[in-house]
Every structure is written in structure tokens, then in C-alpha cells.
Design a protein around this motif. Structure first.
Motif, mmCIF file in Angstrom:
data_model
loop_
_atom_site.group_PDB
_atom_site.id
_atom_site.type_symbol
_atom_site.label_atom_id
_atom_site.label_comp_id
_atom_site.label_asym_id
_atom_site.label_seq_id
_atom_site.Cartn_x
_atom_site.Cartn_y
_atom_site.Cartn_z
ATOM 1 N N LEU A 1 -30.394 -4.147 -3.098
ATOM 2 C CA LEU A 1 -31.573 -4.954 -3.443
ATOM 3 C C LEU A 1 -32.780 -4.441 -2.676
ATOM 4 O O LEU A 1 -32.684 -4.108 -1.491
ATOM 5 C CB LEU A 1 -31.342 -6.431 -3.108
ATOM 6 N N PRO A 2 -33.928 -4.400 -3.325
ATOM 7 C CA PRO A 2 -35.139 -3.914 -2.664
ATOM 8 C C PRO A 2 -35.791 -4.988 -1.798
ATOM 9 O O PRO A 2 -35.424 -6.169 -1.868
ATOM 10 C CB PRO A 2 -36.042 -3.557 -3.840
ATOM 11 N N ALA A 3 -36.759 -4.573 -1.029
ATOM 12 C CA ALA A 3 -37.588 -5.520 -0.282
ATOM 13 C C ALA A 3 -38.419 -6.321 -1.282
ATOM 14 O O ALA A 3 -38.587 -5.929 -2.426
ATOM 15 C CB ALA A 3 -38.502 -4.762 0.676
ATOM 16 N N GLY A 4 -38.949 -7.427 -0.825
ATOM 17 C CA GLY A 4 -39.783 -8.261 -1.682
ATOM 18 C C GLY A 4 -39.151 -9.619 -1.885
ATOM 19 O O GLY A 4 -38.143 -9.955 -1.259
ATOM 20 N N GLY A 5 -39.743 -10.402 -2.766
ATOM 21 C CA GLY A 5 -39.237 -11.730 -3.040
ATOM 22 C C GLY A 5 -40.144 -12.470 -3.995
ATOM 23 O O GLY A 5 -41.227 -12.005 -4.347
ATOM 24 N N GLY A 6 -39.690 -13.651 -4.404
ATOM 25 C CA GLY A 6 -40.484 -14.466 -5.301
ATOM 26 C C GLY A 6 -39.880 -15.844 -5.459
ATOM 27 O O GLY A 6 -38.704 -16.066 -5.169
ATOM 28 N N THR A 7 -40.701 -16.779 -5.909
ATOM 29 C CA THR A 7 -40.284 -18.160 -6.117
ATOM 30 C C THR A 7 -40.350 -18.493 -7.608
ATOM 31 O O THR A 7 -40.939 -17.752 -8.402
ATOM 32 C CB THR A 7 -41.196 -19.137 -5.366
ATOM 33 N N ALA A 8 -39.771 -19.627 -7.959
ATOM 34 C CA ALA A 8 -39.779 -20.070 -9.355
ATOM 35 C C ALA A 8 -41.198 -20.299 -9.859
ATOM 36 O O ALA A 8 -41.510 -19.972 -11.007
ATOM 37 C CB ALA A 8 -38.944 -21.335 -9.511
ATOM 38 N N SER A 9 -42.073 -20.839 -9.022
ATOM 39 C CA SER A 9 -43.449 -21.080 -9.484
ATOM 40 C C SER A 9 -44.178 -19.758 -9.736
ATOM 41 O O SER A 9 -44.940 -19.647 -10.700
ATOM 42 C CB SER A 9 -44.221 -21.947 -8.489
ATOM 43 N N GLU A 10 -43.929 -18.757 -8.911
ATOM 44 C CA GLU A 10 -44.510 -17.432 -9.180
ATOM 45 C C GLU A 10 -43.906 -16.852 -10.461
ATOM 46 O O GLU A 10 -44.612 -16.238 -11.268
ATOM 47 C CB GLU A 10 -44.244 -16.488 -8.005
ATOM 48 N N GLY A 11 -42.617 -17.073 -10.636
ATOM 49 C CA GLY A 11 -41.936 -16.582 -11.824
ATOM 50 C C GLY A 11 -42.414 -17.256 -13.100
ATOM 51 O O GLY A 11 -42.442 -16.626 -14.157
ATOM 52 N N ALA A 12 -42.799 -18.513 -13.009
ATOM 53 C CA ALA A 12 -43.293 -19.231 -14.189
ATOM 54 C C ALA A 12 -44.535 -18.554 -14.755
ATOM 55 O O ALA A 12 -44.677 -18.427 -15.981
ATOM 56 C CB ALA A 12 -43.587 -20.688 -13.843
ATOM 57 N N ALA A 13 -45.413 -18.104 -13.872
ATOM 58 C CA ALA A 13 -46.634 -17.421 -14.327
ATOM 59 C C ALA A 13 -46.302 -16.080 -14.978
ATOM 60 O O ALA A 13 -46.846 -15.735 -16.029
ATOM 61 C CB ALA A 13 -47.592 -17.231 -13.151
ATOM 62 N N VAL A 14 -45.397 -15.319 -14.374
ATOM 63 C CA VAL A 14 -44.982 -14.036 -14.948
ATOM 64 C C VAL A 14 -44.278 -14.276 -16.277
ATOM 65 O O VAL A 14 -44.525 -13.577 -17.261
ATOM 66 C CB VAL A 14 -44.050 -13.263 -13.973
ATOM 67 N N TYR A 15 -43.409 -15.285 -16.317
ATOM 68 C CA TYR A 15 -42.676 -15.613 -17.537
ATOM 69 C C TYR A 15 -43.649 -15.938 -18.676
ATOM 70 O O TYR A 15 -43.499 -15.434 -19.791
ATOM 71 C CB TYR A 15 -41.730 -16.786 -17.293
#
Length: 173
Positions: free
Chosen positions: A49-63
Motif C-alpha cells: 500500500l502506498p503512502a497517503g490516505g482519505g476519508t469518506a467525506s473526501e471520497g464523496a466529492a471524488v465519487y
């Protein structure tokens, strides 16, 4: 159908010639910065797995921007396999199908979006995985997914798959 006559002779030649069994010694190994991120394996336990991260709220915008056209506004509708469910059409949509959350991440990073595969950043891939996992009730809305937390997610369909690497005690590379 019979075996071609040259195969037994080729097998004897290769077995007798140790150098042939080791390979032709061509090329040179790639440096770490020459290997694209999508060409690296991500294992169920999180190795790779690479470095980095994200949350569901950040994912909602990308989605909403990159995924909703195919997978539905809320992730339930489709028309392409919806990531949230179960629903009337898909008993095990993406958020419940994969045996490991790391597999979900790896698939998102390599194959999505369909019109631009491999175009998502690692942070966007983590955020989308968090969004899908959250929408399926597998993590909390505020849980951050990263190289440490993603492998710890217990997927509901995990026991319906066979981990060939664990059974063989082997590494994939």
C-alpha cells in the motif's frame, strides 16, 4: 493429440544447462522510481500500500465527480455495478464483494474510472475506498483509510475466498 517431438529434447537441454534455468540475464532491474504505482502489488495484509490516505467525506466529492455517472448518484442505483448494497439487482456489490479492503483499494486505483483508468491519485483511491466502505456500514463516516487502517477492515465476504498466498506460504513476487 501427441506431444511435439522437440519438447522432451528441449526439457533435457534446459535441465542440463543450469544457465538456461536461471534466465537469459537480459536487461537491468528497474529502480523504485521507475515502477509506476499501479504496477505494484497490494497484498491482503497491506504490504504494497502506498503512502497517503482519505476519508469518506473526501471520497464523496471524488465519487460525485468521477464515479456517479456509472455507479449512480448515491452508489446504489447503477447502471454499472453499484458499490453500495445489497440492492434489488446486486446481492454483493463492490463494497461487500471483495474479500479484503486492500483488494477494493487496489481495484479502484488500477481500473477506475472506466474512462480514465489509473488516473486517480493514491489519496483519491483511499478516499473512494473509505466512501464505499462507509456507505456499506463497514467503517464510520469519519474513519480515515490509509496503509495502516485499510488492512484492518473486516470485509463481510472474507471467508468466501481462498487466500492462495497464505495457503502456499509464498510471496507473490
Amino acid at each position: 493429440m501427441s506431444m511435439p517431438k522437440f519438447l522432451p529434447a528441449a526439457a533435457v537441454m534446459i535441465a542440463a544447462n543450469g544457465a538456461a534455468a536461471q534466465g537469459p540475464d537480459l536487461g537491468q532491474p528497474l529502480s523504485e522510481d521507475e515502477i509506476p504505482s499501479y504496477a505494484r502489488y497490494v497484498m491482503p495484509d497491506g504490504r504494497g500500500l502506498p503512502a497517503g490516505g482519505g476519508t469518506a467525506s473526501e471520497g464523496a466529492a471524488v465519487y460525485a465527480e468521477k464515479c456517479a455517472a456509472c455507479h449512480g448518484e448515491t452508489g446504489i442505483e447503477g447502471p454499472v455495478m453499484p458499490p453500495v448494497g445489497p440492492n434489488d439487482v446486486w446481492a454483493k456489490p463492490a463494497g461487500r464483494h471483495w474479500p479484503y479492503a486492500t483488494t477494493l483499494f487496489d481495484y479502484i486505483r488500477r481500473a477506475m474510472p472506466i474512462d480514465a483508468p489509473k488516473s486517480l491519485s493514491d489519496d483519491e483511491s483511499y478516499a473512494l475506498a473509505a466512501f464505499i466502505l462507509s456507505r456499506n456500514g463497514l467503517i464510520g463516516d469519519g474513519d480515515a483509510m490509509n496503509a495502516e487502517t485499510l488492512p484492518a477492515v473486516e470485509m463481510p465476504n472474507r471467508d468466501n475466498f481462498t487466500d492462495v498466498w497464505a495457503k502456499q506460504g509464498a510471496e507473490p513476487w
